[in-house]
Write an enzyme that holds these catalytic residues in place. Structure first.
Site, mmCIF file in Angstrom:
data_model
loop_
_atom_site.group_PDB
_atom_site.id
_atom_site.type_symbol
_atom_site.label_atom_id
_atom_site.label_comp_id
_atom_site.label_asym_id
_atom_site.label_seq_id
_atom_site.Cartn_x
_atom_site.Cartn_y
_atom_site.Cartn_z
ATOM 1 N N LYS A 294 33.305 -69.110 81.776
ATOM 2 C CA LYS A 294 32.897 -68.360 80.570
ATOM 3 C C LYS A 294 32.519 -66.931 80.920
ATOM 4 O O LYS A 294 32.704 -66.035 80.109
ATOM 5 C CB LYS A 294 31.771 -69.082 79.832
ATOM 6 C CG LYS A 294 32.266 -70.374 79.208
ATOM 7 C CD LYS A 294 31.692 -70.680 77.846
ATOM 8 C CE LYS A 294 32.504 -71.816 77.220
ATOM 9 N NZ LYS A 294 31.930 -72.432 76.062
ATOM 10 N N LYS B 148 42.607 -76.952 79.754
ATOM 11 C CA LYS B 148 41.963 -77.853 78.782
ATOM 12 C C LYS B 148 42.227 -77.384 77.347
ATOM 13 O O LYS B 148 42.197 -76.186 77.076
ATOM 14 C CB LYS B 148 40.452 -77.833 79.060
ATOM 15 C CG LYS B 148 39.643 -78.777 78.209
ATOM 16 C CD LYS B 148 38.138 -78.627 78.458
ATOM 17 C CE LYS B 148 37.517 -77.704 77.446
ATOM 18 N NZ LYS B 148 36.085 -77.928 77.198
ATOM 19 N N LYS C 131 38.418 -75.602 71.711
ATOM 20 C CA LYS C 131 38.308 -75.113 70.343
ATOM 21 C C LYS C 131 38.201 -73.598 70.272
ATOM 22 O O LYS C 131 38.454 -73.006 69.242
ATOM 23 C CB LYS C 131 37.169 -75.804 69.585
ATOM 24 C CG LYS C 131 35.772 -75.601 70.134
ATOM 25 C CD LYS C 131 34.772 -76.172 69.134
ATOM 26 C CE LYS C 131 33.815 -77.168 69.731
ATOM 27 N NZ LYS C 131 32.803 -76.586 70.603
#
Ligand code: ATP
Ligand code: LTN
Length: 333
Positions: free
Chosen positions: A115, A197, A200
């Site tokens: 992130k 992955k 969302k």
């Protein structure tokens, strides 16, 4: 373990539209614990603000995530469903646990590394201490099992280390939790890049199938999914695209990989992709119908949020008071 009862706990961030990865890897498995465990499922809005959110969207998604929990089969009479920011004990305990978590441990978290690479203009302290708030969520409820996708295993392991460290200094404070990773939905991969992955927050909406996508969109997205060279429907390491679709098909139909290989023997990718789209759309249709009905009644969702927060607080306060006593904080009656 709270008294005699085993506890299951998990959370989902209202940080985007939920995907079939969230559904198969996490939410669908939550209800397996409803009968035998005391279960808490949280909408973790405070985790979501570690990356910038549009306030109106965060608010809307908080309602939506709660409605989706219920639409996916979590009965609020049997499960405590609530919103994290409505139970302030989470952030209170998080501070205390920060003092029992090492800088080096947090630096090793792969989600932090990913992130911070993705949001390099906003590497805030919250992103860094994210796993401590997560440990606080889990430990407040004396949790035994944490059903999550494999990407969260490292965080649950850190939570175990924090609990063990704390218990070593102040014995019998926390239950040490186990991560439970569902075998089938362990990690659903992106349809555009099957080495990544399905997430969302992916900007490419074609890479992701959302729980609320309509039938035509679902079928179109699967039709366009990246597959591998060759044409055989076979599960193999060098065929990550087809293997991912086979996992999805297996999750929705309950068929084994061998059964799927037999079913599509001699057929091409086209037929297979259409079949995956159809079973996914069929499986999601009842969830979507329930979801829309629930979302139409905002007052009922708010009543549920209030009830859930009150239930959760009762447990959270007990653990927090125990921790404060152990640490030497003065508590007035
Ligand atoms: P974000 O993209 O915002 O990081 P996310 O899609 O990874 O979000 P989370 O809210 O972080 O979703 O995860 C909720 C739960 O869903 C977690 O238990 C996580 O392990 C699981 N999960 C998320 N993506 C997948 C996936 N692709 N396959 C299986 N499980 C998943
Ligand atoms: N970090 C998790 C969400 C999460 C969670 C939790 C999961 C927050 N608190 C407690 C299990 C238990 C995620 O990103 N999926």
């Amino acid at each position: 373990m709270f008294g005699e009862q085993k506890v299951s706990y998990s959370g989902v961030q209202p940080s985007g539209n939920l995907t079939i990865g969230n559904y198969l890897g996490a939410i669908r498995n939550f209800s397996t614990y409803s009968e035998k465990y005391k279960t808490f499922y949280c909408v973790v809005d405070q985790h979501a603000i570690t990356v910038r959110q549009v306030p109106a969207e965060l608010r809307r998604r908080t309602y939506e995530t709660l409605a989706l929990y219920m639409a996916c089969g979590l009965d609020p009479e049997k499960n405590t469903l609530y919103v994290q920011s409505m139970v302030p004990e989470h952030t209170e305990l998080a501070w205390m646990l920060n003092c029992f978590t090492m800088f080096g441990e947090l630096s090793r978290m792969t989600q932090f590394k990913d992130k911070s690479a993705k949001h390099s203009d906003n590497i805030n302290a919250g992103l860094f201490t994210y796993p401590v708030l997560m440990a606080s969520d889990i430990l407040l409820y004396q949790t035994d099992v944490v059903p999550v996708g494999i990407d969260q295993k490292q965080h649950v392991e850190l939570c175990r280390d924090i609990a063990e460290r704390f218990n070593q200094i102040y014995p019998d404070t926390f239950t040490v939790p186990e991560p439970i990773i569902s075998r089938s939905g362990m990690k659903i991969m992106s349809l555009a890049d099957p080495t990544k992955k399905m997430s969302k927050s992916d900007e490419n909406t074609n890479a992701v199938v959302y729980i609320l996508d309509d039938r035509d969109t679902i079928i179109r997205k699967f039709k366009r999914a990246v597959t591998d060279s060759g044409s055989e429907v076979r599960y193999a390491e060098d065929k990550p695209g087809v293997s991912n679709l086979m996992s999805i098909y297996s999750c929705f139909t309950g068929k084994t990989i061998e059964e799927i290989e037999r079913e599509f023997n001699g057929k091409g990718y086209g037929d297979f992709k259409l079949a995956v789209g159809e079973v996914t759309a069929d499986a999601l249709a009842p969830v979507q119908e329930k979801y829309h009905a629930l979302l139409a009644d905002k007052a009922a969702l708010e009543a549920q949020m209030k009830k859930g927060a009150e239930e959760a607080s009762w447990y959270a306060r007990r653990t927090l008071s125990k921790v404060k006593k152990k640490l030497g904080f003065v508590q007035l009656r």
